[in-house]
Design a protein around this motif. Structure first.
Motif, mmCIF file in Angstrom:
data_model
loop_
_atom_site.group_PDB
_atom_site.id
_atom_site.type_symbol
_atom_site.label_atom_id
_atom_site.label_comp_id
_atom_site.label_asym_id
_atom_site.label_seq_id
_atom_site.Cartn_x
_atom_site.Cartn_y
_atom_site.Cartn_z
ATOM 1 N N THR A 251 0.849 -1.184 0.000
ATOM 2 C CA THR A 251 0.000 0.000 0.000
ATOM 3 C C THR A 251 0.886 1.235 0.000
ATOM 4 O OG1 THR A 251 -1.896 1.044 1.102
ATOM 5 C CG2 THR A 251 -0.127 0.218 2.519
ATOM 6 N N TRP B 66 -7.744 5.080 17.343
ATOM 7 C CA TRP B 66 -8.849 4.258 16.853
ATOM 8 C C TRP B 66 -9.037 3.017 17.723
ATOM 9 C CZ3 TRP B 66 -4.544 5.720 14.091
ATOM 10 C CH2 TRP B 66 -3.560 4.743 13.899
ATOM 11 N N ARG C 102 -7.622 -2.309 8.300
ATOM 12 C CA ARG C 102 -8.437 -1.235 7.730
ATOM 13 C C ARG C 102 -8.501 -0.028 8.657
ATOM 14 N NH1 ARG C 102 -11.469 -2.558 3.386
ATOM 15 N NH2 ARG C 102 -12.979 -0.925 3.904
ATOM 16 N N ASP C 103 -8.691 -0.276 9.965
ATOM 17 C CA ASP C 103 -8.761 0.841 10.910
ATOM 18 C C ASP C 103 -7.434 1.589 10.998
ATOM 19 O OD1 ASP C 103 -11.338 0.096 11.396
ATOM 20 O OD2 ASP C 103 -10.965 -0.744 13.396
ATOM 21 N N ALA D 282 -6.863 3.623 7.789
ATOM 22 C CA ALA D 282 -7.774 4.775 7.791
ATOM 23 C C ALA D 282 -7.300 5.837 8.783
ATOM 24 C CB ALA D 282 -9.189 4.328 8.132
ATOM 25 N N CYS E 187 -4.197 7.505 7.074
ATOM 26 C CA CYS E 187 -4.364 8.095 5.740
ATOM 27 C C CYS E 187 -5.631 8.936 5.606
ATOM 28 C CB CYS E 187 -4.377 7.005 4.674
ATOM 29 S SG CYS E 187 -2.897 5.957 4.679
ATOM 30 N N GLY E 188 -6.478 9.001 6.652
ATOM 31 C CA GLY E 188 -7.723 9.752 6.546
ATOM 32 C C GLY E 188 -8.823 8.984 5.839
ATOM 33 N N GLY E 189 -8.592 7.775 5.530
ATOM 34 C CA GLY E 189 -9.508 6.888 4.820
ATOM 35 C C GLY E 189 -8.730 5.670 4.397
ATOM 36 N N THR E 190 -9.403 4.536 4.248
ATOM 37 C CA THR E 190 -8.685 3.313 3.917
ATOM 38 C C THR E 190 -8.222 3.332 2.466
ATOM 39 O OG1 THR E 190 -10.045 2.091 5.499
ATOM 40 C CG2 THR E 190 -8.775 0.805 3.919
ATOM 41 N N PRO E 191 -6.911 3.402 2.208
ATOM 42 C CA PRO E 191 -6.414 3.423 0.828
ATOM 43 C C PRO E 191 -6.450 2.018 0.238
ATOM 44 C CG PRO E 191 -4.572 3.384 2.340
ATOM 45 C CD PRO E 191 -5.813 3.431 3.196
#
Length: 531
Positions: free
Chosen positions: A186, A202, A242-243, A246, A249-253
């Motif tokens: 990623t 998170w 995923r958490d 996110a 990155c501010g969201g899951t890339p």
């Protein structure tokens, strides 16, 4: 003379056999497997700069082709950056991060081109016998047979058969740390930088997450788990991935999940590392790995320390103090590392007021953890054999330099006997002592103009007269050293002593101490149990 028998064909056993071969000693590597390792991208190792240089010197090309050297190190706490370090050419030396199967494959490829090393697959050790002239072992498998060796080194892992046959206890602590691990491809906001994130905000972050880059956009992510918690299911691990992505990155890339696992780390230390002609190294001798400490890195240091001592004995006769010094130096160094980790664990992992309210505690904890991961401080710095039995007696001509006696020398550029330039680390591991003269200005003159000038003829004669093989090197400068300082360096790169000027008698005495004294065919004392 019979070859050295190496039990175990993991990175430590293969590195030891290659190090012995570089010093003219044949070995037989007994591999209970089929000679291939299953690729596990989530199982990676971090090598400090000195051990990475050792592995590359042994001919392991994968450290260049399939390993990553981090450009930086970043620490975060909750939502804030706490610390950032620049590594590599612009900063501190960068460790090497490489999949363990790639490292093993590179070492196997190097062994394939080395005629002094023989690997025998499908050979599981089941008995061991020692006598005054050597050691005999029996293996079972497709080619069950007896093997005869001069010495034996058990590099056969945490469940070592060699250790059990020798009756050596392996006390310690179980399940010191547990980690959920994922290897994935990623893009993260910190290209080529390793990250330590404590108390991420998170829900599935836990107390600590690390991200360490590998080549081709692959990352290894580790989540610290409770030492004795519930099983981590595949769905729960995907949720962590995923958490975490996110949160960073501010969201899951987009990402490609390559491999996962859960690893439990133990801390153990064998009571003895030598029984007559048999030795232990690597995970057979010690287990560590909490707080960023690196077990394989220490195992490779075992191999580097033991190889030149076995080689000297193999070529020149038995020196019991030299062979005993392996246990004295390496066991003490690993024990100190384990003590530092065990003392730090309650502070770094414990809950309550101490961690929460002490001023500056969070920064101090971050520094301690960073040291463990990057190879500094009590959790990670290369060992210093201050109280080595090979240390020479103090002489008035000894002087202090930027490296204390017993510590690894700095990797300065040197001029070698043929007049060419090289790094000091490139001259290590060849079974000879290094004598290095600090001579400012020699780099701008042709060798033929200074090799017969000043103190050089006298120093060259002193080196020739040493009781062991030695190589004379010259360097423009060395940290903390003045002109005409002479440094005596062991084959594994640790400083024996440094002198003001050319002191033939003191240099001879220090070299004699570094080899453990005159070889003797009869052992004067027995290695005692360590309580």
């Amino acid at each position: 003379m019979d070859p050295v028998i190496v039990v175990g064909a993991g990175p430590v056993g293969l590195a030891l056999s290659l190090a012995l071969a570089a010093q003219g000693v044949p070995s037989v590597v007994l591999d209970e497997g089929r000679g291939k390792d299953e690729p596990r991208p989530a199982r990676t190792v971090v090598l400090r700069p000195d051990t990475a240089a050792m592995v590359e010197r042994l001919g392991c090309a994968t450290v260049r082709d399939e390993g990553a050297r981090w450009a930086g190190w970043r620490s975060m706490r909750r939502k804030q950056d706490v610390r950032q370090l620049i590594l590599g050419d612009a900063g501190a030396p960068a460790p090497l991060h490489i999949p363990q199967d790639a490292l093993t494959r590179g070492l196997r490829n190097a062994v394939a081109g080395q005629p002094l090393v023989r690997i025998v697959t499908d050979s599981r050790l089941d008995s061991l016998e020692q006598d005054a002239g050597g050691i005999s072992v029996h293996t079972r498998g497709t080619g069950a047979t007896w093997w005869r060796g001069s010495y034996l080194v058990g590099c056969d892992g945490a469940r070592s058969t060699v250790r059990k046959l020798l009756g050596i206890r392996f006390p310690g602590r179980t399940a010191v740390e547990r980690h959920a691990v994922a290897a994935l491809r990623t893009e993260l906001p910190w290209p080529d930088e390793a990250l330590l994130h404590r108390q991420p905000p998170w829900r599935t972050g836990g107390d600590e997450v690390t991200a360490r880059p590998l080549p081709e956009g692959v990352w290894r992510l580790d989540w610290l788990l409770p030492p004795r918690g519930e099983l981590v299911t595949p769905d729960a691990l995907v949720a962590r991935v995923r958490d975490t992505l996110a949160g960073w990155c501010g969201g899951t890339p987009p990402y490609e999940l390559i491999d996962t696992g859960v690893y439990t780390l133990h801390h153990r230390l064998a009571r003895r590392w030598r029984v007559d002609r048999a030795f232990l190294a690597g995970d057979a001798a010690h287990l560590l790995g909490a707080l960023g400490t690196q077990g394989l890195d220490e195992g490779l240091r075992d191999a580097d320390n033991l190889a030149w001592k076995l080689a000297h004995t193999w070529h020149h006769g038995v020196s019991e103090p030299l062979l005993d010094s392996y246990q004295a130096e390496r066991r003490a160094a690993v024990a100190a590392r384990l003590r530092a980790a065990d003392q730090s664990l309650p502070i770094l992992r414990g809950a309550g007021a101490l961690r929460t309210y002490l001023p500056g505690a969070a920064r101090g904890h971050d520094i301690l953890l960073t040291d463990g991961h990057l190879g500094h401080g009590p959790l990670g710095a290369p060992p210093v054999y201050t109280h080595s039995p090979l240390a020479p007696e103090y002489a008035p001509s000894q002087t202090l330099v930027g490296t204390e006696a017993g510590a690894p020398v700095a990797d300065v550029r040197v001029t070698v006997p043929d007049g060419t330039s090289a790094r000091l680390r490139d001259r290590l591991g060849q079974g000879r002592l290094l004598v290095m003269l600090v001579a400012p200005g020699t780099g701008v003159w042709d060798r033929r103009h200074w090799v017969s000038a000043g103190v050089m003829p006298r120093l060259a004669a002193a080196v020739t007269a040493l009781p062991v093989r030695a190589e004379l090197l010259v360097t423009e400068s060395y940290p903390g050293a003045t002109a005409h300082t002479v440094l005596l360096v062991r084959p594994d790169g640790h400083l024996v002593a440094s002198f003001t000027g050319v002191r033939p008698a003191e240099l001879y005495s220090a070299a004699d101490a570094a080899r453990g004294g005159s070889p003797s065919a009869v052992r004067s004392d027995r290695t005692a149990d360590i309580n």
